[in-house]
Design a protein around this motif. Structure first.
Motif, PDB file in Angstrom:
ATOM      1  N   PHE A   3       0.834  -1.204   0.000  1.00 56.03           N
ATOM      2  CA  PHE A   3       0.000   0.000   0.000  1.00 56.03           C
ATOM      3  C   PHE A   3       0.867   1.252   0.000  1.00 56.03           C
ATOM      4  CE2 PHE A   3      -1.744   3.519   2.442  1.00 56.03           C
ATOM      5  CZ  PHE A   3      -2.834   3.844   1.655  1.00 56.03           C
ATOM      6  N   TRP A   4       1.884   1.277   0.864  1.00 51.99           N
ATOM      7  CA  TRP A   4       2.740   2.458   0.971  1.00 51.99           C
ATOM      8  C   TRP A   4       3.577   2.661  -0.279  1.00 51.99           C
ATOM      9  CZ3 TRP A   4       0.968   5.761   4.067  1.00 51.99           C
ATOM     10  CH2 TRP A   4       0.316   5.368   5.226  1.00 51.99           C
ATOM     11  N   GLN A   5       3.973   1.580  -0.932  1.00 50.50           N
ATOM     12  CA  GLN A   5       4.685   1.712  -2.208  1.00 50.50           C
ATOM     13  C   GLN A   5       3.792   2.411  -3.233  1.00 50.50           C
ATOM     14  OE1 GLN A   5       5.630  -2.462  -2.829  1.00 50.50           O
ATOM     15  NE2 GLN A   5       7.813  -1.970  -2.794  1.00 50.50           N
ATOM     16  N   LEU A   6       2.566   1.956  -3.332  1.00 53.92           N
ATOM     17  CA  LEU A   6       1.631   2.558  -4.280  1.00 53.92           C
ATOM     18  C   LEU A   6       1.313   3.999  -3.909  1.00 53.92           C
ATOM     19  CD1 LEU A   6      -0.868  -0.385  -4.839  1.00 53.92           C
ATOM     20  CD2 LEU A   6       0.767   0.541  -6.480  1.00 53.92           C
ATOM     21  N   ALA A   7       1.104   4.247  -2.633  1.00 55.17           N
ATOM     22  CA  ALA A   7       0.785   5.604  -2.185  1.00 55.17           C
ATOM     23  C   ALA A   7       1.908   6.567  -2.545  1.00 55.17           C
ATOM     24  CB  ALA A   7       0.538   5.613  -0.681  1.00 55.17           C
ATOM     25  N   TYR A   8       3.140   6.142  -2.371  1.00 58.58           N
ATOM     26  CA  TYR A   8       4.286   6.998  -2.706  1.00 58.58           C
ATOM     27  C   TYR A   8       4.436   7.132  -4.223  1.00 58.58           C
ATOM     28  CZ  TYR A   8       8.969   8.953  -2.714  1.00 58.58           C
ATOM     29  OH  TYR A   8      10.058   9.770  -2.926  1.00 58.58           O
ATOM     30  N   GLN A   9       4.282   6.033  -4.925  1.00 58.71           N
ATOM     31  CA  GLN A   9       4.417   6.042  -6.386  1.00 58.71           C
ATOM     32  C   GLN A   9       3.394   6.969  -7.030  1.00 58.71           C
ATOM     33  OE1 GLN A   9       3.898   2.164  -8.139  1.00 58.71           O
ATOM     34  NE2 GLN A   9       3.864   2.955 -10.197  1.00 58.71           N
ATOM     35  N   TRP A  10       2.174   6.930  -6.533  1.00 58.09           N
ATOM     36  CA  TRP A  10       1.103   7.738  -7.118  1.00 58.09           C
ATOM     37  C   TRP A  10       0.985   9.117  -6.477  1.00 58.09           C
ATOM     38  CZ3 TRP A  10      -1.159   6.569 -11.550  1.00 58.09           C
ATOM     39  CH2 TRP A  10      -1.039   5.256 -12.008  1.00 58.09           C
ATOM     40  N   GLN A  17       5.739  12.662   4.612  1.00 56.16           N
ATOM     41  CA  GLN A  17       4.527  12.093   5.193  1.00 56.16           C
ATOM     42  C   GLN A  17       4.699  10.603   5.457  1.00 56.16           C
ATOM     43  OE1 GLN A  17       1.988  13.379   1.991  1.00 56.16           O
ATOM     44  NE2 GLN A  17       1.004  14.937   3.277  1.00 56.16           N
ATOM     45  N   LEU A  18       5.439   9.929   4.597  1.00 55.98           N
ATOM     46  CA  LEU A  18       5.645   8.491   4.736  1.00 55.98           C
ATOM     47  C   LEU A  18       6.421   8.157   6.005  1.00 55.98           C
ATOM     48  CD1 LEU A  18       5.155   5.749   3.412  1.00 55.98           C
ATOM     49  CD2 LEU A  18       7.258   6.084   2.117  1.00 55.98           C
ATOM     50  N   LYS A  38      13.398   2.976   2.997  1.00 55.41           N
ATOM     51  CA  LYS A  38      14.470   3.203   2.028  1.00 55.41           C
ATOM     52  C   LYS A  38      14.164   2.512   0.704  1.00 55.41           C
ATOM     53  CE  LYS A  38      19.337   3.124   1.135  1.00 55.41           C
ATOM     54  NZ  LYS A  38      20.675   3.009   1.633  1.00 55.41           N
ATOM     55  N   ASP A  39      13.611   1.299   0.760  1.00 50.82           N
ATOM     56  CA  ASP A  39      13.229   0.585  -0.475  1.00 50.82           C
ATOM     57  C   ASP A  39      12.200   1.396  -1.269  1.00 50.82           C
ATOM     58  OD1 ASP A  39      14.916  -1.528   0.114  1.00 50.82           O
ATOM     59  OD2 ASP A  39      13.309  -2.793   0.913  1.00 50.82           O
ATOM     60  N   ILE A  40      11.259   2.007  -0.570  1.00 53.78           N
ATOM     61  CA  ILE A  40      10.177   2.750  -1.230  1.00 53.78           C
ATOM     62  C   ILE A  40      10.672   4.070  -1.791  1.00 53.78           C
ATOM     63  CG2 ILE A  40       7.980   3.936  -0.851  1.00 53.78           C
ATOM     64  CD1 ILE A  40       7.363   1.741   1.271  1.00 53.78           C
ATOM     65  N   THR A  41      11.431   4.812  -0.987  1.00 54.56           N
ATOM     66  CA  THR A  41      11.809   6.177  -1.370  1.00 54.56           C
ATOM     67  C   THR A  41      13.187   6.295  -1.982  1.00 54.56           C
ATOM     68  OG1 THR A  41      12.748   6.697   0.791  1.00 54.56           O
ATOM     69  CG2 THR A  41      10.388   7.161   0.460  1.00 54.56           C
ATOM     70  N   GLY A  42      14.073   5.343  -1.668  1.00 48.42           N
ATOM     71  CA  GLY A  42      15.458   5.432  -2.117  1.00 48.42           C
ATOM     72  C   GLY A  42      16.316   6.312  -1.231  1.00 48.42           C
ATOM     73  N   VAL A  43      15.735   6.763  -0.110  1.00 50.67           N
ATOM     74  CA  VAL A  43      16.414   7.653   0.821  1.00 50.67           C
ATOM     75  C   VAL A  43      16.457   6.987   2.190  1.00 50.67           C
ATOM     76  CG1 VAL A  43      16.291   9.931   1.923  1.00 50.67           C
ATOM     77  CG2 VAL A  43      15.522   9.646  -0.430  1.00 50.67           C
ATOM     78  N   ASP A  44      17.589   7.121   2.898  1.00 49.00           N
ATOM     79  CA  ASP A  44      17.694   6.573   4.248  1.00 49.00           C
ATOM     80  C   ASP A  44      16.690   7.254   5.166  1.00 49.00           C
ATOM     81  OD1 ASP A  44      19.716   4.724   3.786  1.00 49.00           O
ATOM     82  OD2 ASP A  44      21.298   6.203   4.146  1.00 49.00           O
ATOM     83  N   PHE A  45      16.095   6.489   6.079  1.00 49.37           N
ATOM     84  CA  PHE A  45      15.181   7.048   7.071  1.00 49.37           C
ATOM     85  C   PHE A  45      15.994   7.714   8.158  1.00 49.37           C
ATOM     86  CE2 PHE A  45      12.837   6.661  11.080  1.00 49.37           C
ATOM     87  CZ  PHE A  45      11.713   7.393  10.744  1.00 49.37           C
TER      88      PHE A  45
END
Length: 46
Positions: A3-10, A17-18, A38-45
């Motif tokens: 869900f969070w992958q899709l929410a970020y992608q779209w 916010q994530l 990190k997998d979703i955004t490509g950025v370290d948390f």
């Protein structure tokens, strides 16, 4: 996590916010881990 992958992608949520969905000591009810963030955004948390 899907869900969070899709929410970020779209662009339903921003990377900032994530961060609210990440499980931490201060947010034990989060739904994703820092590694998944990190997998979703490509950025370290941080």
């Amino acid at each position: 996590m899907r869900f969070w992958q899709l929410a970020y992608q779209w662009k339903w949520v921003t990377a900032e916010q994530l961060k609210g969905a990440v499980k931490t000591d201060t947010n034990p009810f989060g739904e994703i881990t820092a590694a998944e963030y990190k997998d979703i955004t490509g950025v370290d948390f941080m």
